[in-house]
Write an enzyme that holds these catalytic residues in place. Structure first.
Site, PDB file in Angstrom:
ATOM      1  N   HIS A   1       0.836  -1.212   0.000  1.00 40.71           N
ATOM      2  CA  HIS A   1       0.000   0.000   0.000  1.00 40.71           C
ATOM      3  C   HIS A   1       0.866   1.256   0.000  1.00 40.71           C
ATOM      4  O   HIS A   1       0.603   2.202  -0.754  1.00 40.71           O
ATOM      5  CB  HIS A   1      -0.909  -0.002   1.230  1.00 40.71           C
ATOM      6  CG  HIS A   1      -1.696   1.265   1.400  1.00 40.71           C
ATOM      7  ND1 HIS A   1      -2.917   1.468   0.803  1.00 40.71           N
ATOM      8  CD2 HIS A   1      -1.421   2.407   2.090  1.00 40.71           C
ATOM      9  CE1 HIS A   1      -3.366   2.669   1.119  1.00 40.71           C
ATOM     10  NE2 HIS A   1      -2.480   3.255   1.898  1.00 40.71           N
ATOM     11  N   GLU A   2       1.883   1.258   0.837  1.00 43.19           N
ATOM     12  CA  GLU A   2       2.758   2.437   0.898  1.00 43.19           C
ATOM     13  C   GLU A   2       3.545   2.614  -0.404  1.00 43.19           C
ATOM     14  O   GLU A   2       3.802   3.736  -0.832  1.00 43.19           O
ATOM     15  CB  GLU A   2       3.708   2.330   2.094  1.00 43.19           C
ATOM     16  CG  GLU A   2       2.997   2.296   3.447  1.00 43.19           C
ATOM     17  CD  GLU A   2       2.003   3.440   3.632  1.00 43.19           C
ATOM     18  OE1 GLU A   2       2.242   4.538   3.086  1.00 43.19           O
ATOM     19  OE2 GLU A   2       0.984   3.235   4.311  1.00 43.19           O
TER      20      GLU A   2
END
Length: 231
Positions: free
Chosen positions: A104-105
């Protein structure tokens, strides 16, 4: 004269209750879901750092470094220094939760590299919101208790913080979508793990929805109080 509060009780506080309940549910959901899948190891056995590095490199982002940061669920991408910072559980963890959060990051790093408009717009708001979010309460409090005309300024400044929360939603949803896409495309998770990964990221998304909802409800409350002053 102000219509609120009456005898120490502010009836407009009721407006905030749905946001408070949603925030409590979201926080509980993200904690329980993260903890659950933190105990479920990924089939490939890659750590969050390895997954992040693999996705970054395959997207031509070799210049983005990965660092460990303190705290829990403190993972983030810093666009100013082009650094991906992962918490200890995510950096070293080989669980579904660890690789999902890491991906996600990385999604934010890909957004930055591709000049994804919602992210660019949100980043442009940061210096403004940093000032307006704190100053808004000063003007709102002064408007309540000393100089009524300042309440309008406080509400206007608070609107900037609300806008930031709203713009954050597409940024986070898109980062999660990119995360799943990259995990699948790069064969980093199995079909069954894809479902589990989505559960982790969907739970995290609830916290942003709750924050935006709470901010909007607070703004509505301020507007109602402001309008009651003129009645």
């Amino acid at each position: 004269m102000y219509g609120y509060p009456y005898y120490g009780f502010d009836p407009t506080f009721i407006i905030l209750i749905p946001g408070i309940l949603l925030a409590f549910y979201a926080q509980t959901k993200v904690q329980t879901t993260f903890n659950k899948y933190l105990r479920v190891g990924s089939f490939k056995g890659y750590t969050g750092a390895q997954v992040a590095r693999a996705i970054l490199d395959r997207n031509g982002l070799n210049n983005v470094n990965i660092e460990i940061t303190g705290g829990r669920l403190s993972d983030h991408y810093d666009p100013r220094s082009r650094v991906l910072r992962l918490s200890n559980d995510v950096y070293y963890g080989t669980s579904i939760a660890s690789i999902s959060v890491a991906a996600h990051e990385v999604g934010h790093a890909i957004q930055h590299a591709n000049a994804y408009f919602p992210l660019t717009f949100r980043n442009s708001l940061v210096p403004i919101v940093n000032i307006s979010s704190s100053m808004s309460w000063v003007f709102i409090m002064l408007g309540f208790f000393a100089i009524p005309a300042l309440l309008d300024i406080g509400i206007l400044l608070f609107s900037g913080a609300v806008l930031f929360q709203v713009v954050t939603l597409p940024v986070e949803f898109n980062a999660s979508s990119r995360a799943i896409e990259q995990l699948v495309a790069n064969n980093l998770i199995t079909f069954d793990e894809e479902k589990s990964s989505k559960k982790v990221l969907n739970a995290a998304a609830l916290t942003y929805i709750a924050a935006a909802a709470s901010a909007i409800l607070q703004l509505i409350r301020f507007i109602i109080i402001r309008n009651s002053r003129d009645d």
